[in-house]
Scaffold this motif. Structure first.
Motif, PDB file in Angstrom:
ATOM      1  N   GLU A 162       0.866  -1.165   0.000  1.00 60.19           N
ATOM      2  CA  GLU A 162       0.000   0.000   0.000  1.00 60.19           C
ATOM      3  C   GLU A 162       0.911   1.226   0.000  1.00 60.19           C
ATOM      4  O   GLU A 162       1.945   1.232   0.654  1.00 60.19           O
ATOM      5  N   HIS A 184      -9.862   1.777   6.310  1.00 56.23           N
ATOM      6  CA  HIS A 184      -9.421   1.803   4.921  1.00 56.23           C
ATOM      7  C   HIS A 184     -10.364   0.941   4.084  1.00 56.23           C
ATOM      8  O   HIS A 184     -10.682  -0.185   4.463  1.00 56.23           O
ATOM      9  N   HIS A 198      -7.793   0.252  -3.314  1.00 60.60           N
ATOM     10  CA  HIS A 198      -7.797   0.835  -1.971  1.00 60.60           C
ATOM     11  C   HIS A 198      -8.235   2.281  -2.165  1.00 60.60           C
ATOM     12  O   HIS A 198      -7.444   3.135  -2.544  1.00 60.60           O
ATOM     13  N   GLU A 199      -9.524   2.559  -1.949  1.00 60.75           N
ATOM     14  CA  GLU A 199     -10.112   3.851  -2.307  1.00 60.75           C
ATOM     15  C   GLU A 199      -9.593   5.016  -1.472  1.00 60.75           C
ATOM     16  O   GLU A 199      -9.476   6.132  -1.972  1.00 60.75           O
ATOM     17  N   THR A 200      -9.344   4.768  -0.215  1.00 66.87           N
ATOM     18  CA  THR A 200      -8.985   5.838   0.709  1.00 66.87           C
ATOM     19  C   THR A 200      -7.472   6.047   0.728  1.00 66.87           C
ATOM     20  O   THR A 200      -6.722   5.294   0.110  1.00 66.87           O
ATOM     21  N   ALA A 201      -7.033   7.070   1.451  1.00 70.47           N
ATOM     22  CA  ALA A 201      -5.598   7.347   1.578  1.00 70.47           C
ATOM     23  C   ALA A 201      -4.902   6.142   2.202  1.00 70.47           C
ATOM     24  O   ALA A 201      -5.413   5.531   3.137  1.00 70.47           O
ATOM     25  N   ASN A 253       1.561   5.514   0.418  1.00 71.84           N
ATOM     26  CA  ASN A 253       1.109   6.689   1.152  1.00 71.84           C
ATOM     27  C   ASN A 253       0.568   7.686   0.123  1.00 71.84           C
ATOM     28  O   ASN A 253       1.205   8.682  -0.191  1.00 71.84           O
ATOM     29  N   ASP A 254      -0.609   7.377  -0.425  1.00 80.13           N
ATOM     30  CA  ASP A 254      -1.183   8.111  -1.542  1.00 80.13           C
ATOM     31  C   ASP A 254      -2.695   7.864  -1.534  1.00 80.13           C
ATOM     32  O   ASP A 254      -3.194   7.043  -0.776  1.00 80.13           O
ATOM     33  N   THR A 255      -3.417   8.587  -2.347  1.00 75.50           N
ATOM     34  CA  THR A 255      -4.846   8.330  -2.532  1.00 75.50           C
ATOM     35  C   THR A 255      -5.093   8.111  -4.013  1.00 75.50           C
ATOM     36  O   THR A 255      -4.825   9.003  -4.802  1.00 75.50           O
ATOM     37  N   PRO A 256      -5.527   6.953  -4.449  1.00 74.23           N
ATOM     38  CA  PRO A 256      -5.818   5.766  -3.632  1.00 74.23           C
ATOM     39  C   PRO A 256      -4.539   5.112  -3.102  1.00 74.23           C
ATOM     40  O   PRO A 256      -3.449   5.358  -3.624  1.00 74.23           O
ATOM     41  N   GLY A 257      -4.714   4.266  -2.102  1.00 71.84           N
ATOM     42  CA  GLY A 257      -3.574   3.592  -1.480  1.00 71.84           C
ATOM     43  C   GLY A 257      -2.946   2.531  -2.364  1.00 71.84           C
ATOM     44  O   GLY A 257      -1.755   2.273  -2.280  1.00 71.84           O
TER      45      GLY A 257
END
Length: 180
Positions: free
Chosen positions: A28, A67, A123-126, A30-34
């Motif tokens: 994963e 998450h 991974h939709e969230t941050a 450290n971004d959006t998306p994860g």
């Protein structure tokens, strides 16, 4: 497999063809998306277009409870990815490997083109560095759904996300026609 966002931590794509503790571990970011990983199935028989489809995912998302990890199928008609379920989380944060099963849309004409099907794990969230998606095995079964006894049965206990199903198939077959 296409890596849109993320990277391979360890293992290889070949590790997801059998439930054998050989894992493909994906990072994963450290971004959006994860993360965003696309998996391609090829050579799905045309005769399966009116059949029920079940995706079985053996593995775990090891991250945070808040998450959201979603499964999406590519819709060839709208040329966009659509969620497989209405759940907030298809692969919730768990501490040990589990078997998750998902009913895929039965409107397969939109999701199969020339024998190809594309699944995205998003991974939709941050995201946070250090969180992992571990995949031991992933496959699609297809056949005529049946409520009576059949040649193959697949069952699992209910999970907190409510996505596990118990389904029987007649004349089912396993599609392992992954494209790497």
């Amino acid at each position: 497999m296409d890596i849109n966002i993320g990277k391979i931590n360890s293992g290889s794509f070949d590790n997801i063809h059998a439930d054998d503790a050989s894992l493909l571990i994906l990072d994963e970011e450290n971004d959006t998306p994860g993360f965003s990983y696309d998996f391609h199935w090829v050579d799905i028989p045309d005769s399966s277009a009116s059949s029920a489809f079940i995706l079985t995912f053996t593995g775990e998302y090891n991250g945070s409870d808040d998450h959201n990890v979603k499964l999406q199928l590519f819709n060839y008609d709208t040329t966009s990815f659509v969620n497989v379920t209405a759940n907030d989380q298809d692969l919730p944060n768990v501490s040990a490997q589990r078997i998750f099963q998902f009913n895929l849309p039965t409107d397969t004409g939109n999701y199969i083109q020339n024998g190809d099907m594309e699944l995205r794990i998003l991974h939709e969230t941050a995201g946070n560095n250090g969180h992992l998606l571990r995949i031991d095995e992933m496959f699609i079964e297809f056949g005529s759904s049946s409520s009576s006894s059949s040649s193959k049965s697949s069952s699992s206990s209910s999970s907190s996300s409510g996505v596990s199903v118990s389904t029987s198939f007649s004349s089912s077959s396993r599609s392992l026609g992954f494209e790497s």
